[in-house]
Design a protein around this motif. Structure first.
Motif: not given
Length: 332
Positions: A145-169
């Motif tokens: 799977v590929y996910v994208t979003w509008e860039a904010q280039t001043a720094g970096h990003y923090e992400y969380v991938l979860m299951n359908k109910t919101g439990k962190k993977i």
């Protein structure tokens, strides 16, 4: 003796030529410089101050997401200031971005009026909530799977991938505005992201994005070992069937274009219980058997008042009665 005198004459001649070159006036004067400093910042604005340039009669300020853009903006005289102005606030900027600011000035010398660039500086805006977060594509066969979003280039990003109910993977940091991950085609996942930037020694954290759901794109039904597809044109109508996706609780949308990578038009919306459609028109006209069309089906999921889709990874090409599956390579 003669050789010694001749040698001295040669040395004097070289020194004389060198002295003439040093004292000779140059055809063009070198540009003066200035220092640009960012004094205020917000999510949508940035204030800059600059030092005066001796002899400047007018200033021109330009801004852009690249140095070339800023230089062109300043050269175009988008913003013009008198010689006593030394600050300006840019508004309407995008959050969490790097911008280049170029200061250009006008002056007069013995040859008349001239312009030069005085300085270019990097300024930043504070990160804000991520916009445009979407599932770009889900490749069934690669199980990715590929996910994208509008860039904010001043720094970096923090992400969380979860299951359908919101439990962190999985969670972590990213340095581009995209994410990809190996997945299981039968499952539904969820994802969120935020932007973080260090500006003048201080850390700024944008709000977390809304959580989106990730699940497999509906596939046009295939047979004959995947070589043929349940998509055809008959009687001027587009007729197709697809495999249901259980996570598409808000139904399906069908898109058609005459170009593989752009100009798609939504031609039908159907409920979650449907897996077949007959579409009568494309841009007000009947479908032609000998024409070329690109088709894909998008799954829709609704949760918490928000709508998410399966994006566009695969498209099906109909060309003069023959159908094949291909990949979308356009913008998201």
């Amino acid at each position: 003796m003669r050789n010694t005198k001749q040698s001295k004459k040669n040395i004097y001649a070289v020194l004389l030529i060198f002295l003439m070159l040093v004292l000779m006036p140059l055809g063009k004067s070198y540009a003066a410089s200035s220092v640009i400093i960012q004094t205020k910042l917000a999510a949508d604005s940035a204030t800059v101050n600059w030092s005066k340039v001796t002899g400047a009669t007018e200033y021109y300020l330009g801004i852009g997401e690249s140095k070339d853009e800023a230089d062109k903006d300043a050269t175009a005289h988008t913003l013009v200031f008198g010689p006593d102005t030394i600050n300006y606030t840019f508004t309407g900027l995008k959050p969490g971005m790097n911008y280049y600011v170029t200061l250009r000035y006008k002056y007069t010398d013995e040859e008349g009026e001239k312009e030069e660039n005085a300085s270019t500086a990097l300024v930043k805006t504070i990160p804000d909530k991520i916009r445009g977060l979407t599932q770009a594509r889900w490749y069934i066969h690669q199980k990715t799977v590929y996910v994208t979003w509008e860039a904010q280039t001043a720094g970096h990003y923090e992400y969380v991938l979860m299951n359908k109910t919101g439990k962190k993977i999985k969670s972590g940091d990213l340095y581009t505005n995209s994410f990809d991950r190996s997945i299981e085609n039968s499952k539904c996942y969820s994802f969120k992201v935020r932007a973080i930037a260090m500006i003048n020694g201080k850390t700024y954290e944008g709000a977390w994005s809304d959580r989106i759901y990730l699940f497999a794109q509906p596939m046009i039904k295939s047979y004959n070992y995947g070589n043929d597809f349940d998509l055809k044109i008959s009687g001027g109508k587009l007729i197709l069937k697809w495999d249901k996706v259980k996570y598409a609780n808000a139904g399906y949308r069908i898109y058609v274009s005459k170009k593989r990578d752009k100009d798609y038009v939504k031609v039908a919306s159907l409920g979650k219980s449907k897996n077949a459609a007959t579409v009568k028109k494309f841009k007000g006209k009947s479908y032609k058997n000998n024409g070329t069309y690109y088709v894909f089906v998008q799954g829709i999921r609704k949760s918490g008042g928000r709508i998410g889709t399966t994006g566009i990874g695969y498209v099906w090409e109909y060309k003069k009665g023959r159908v094949r599956r291909t990949y979308y390579h356009g913008k998201y």
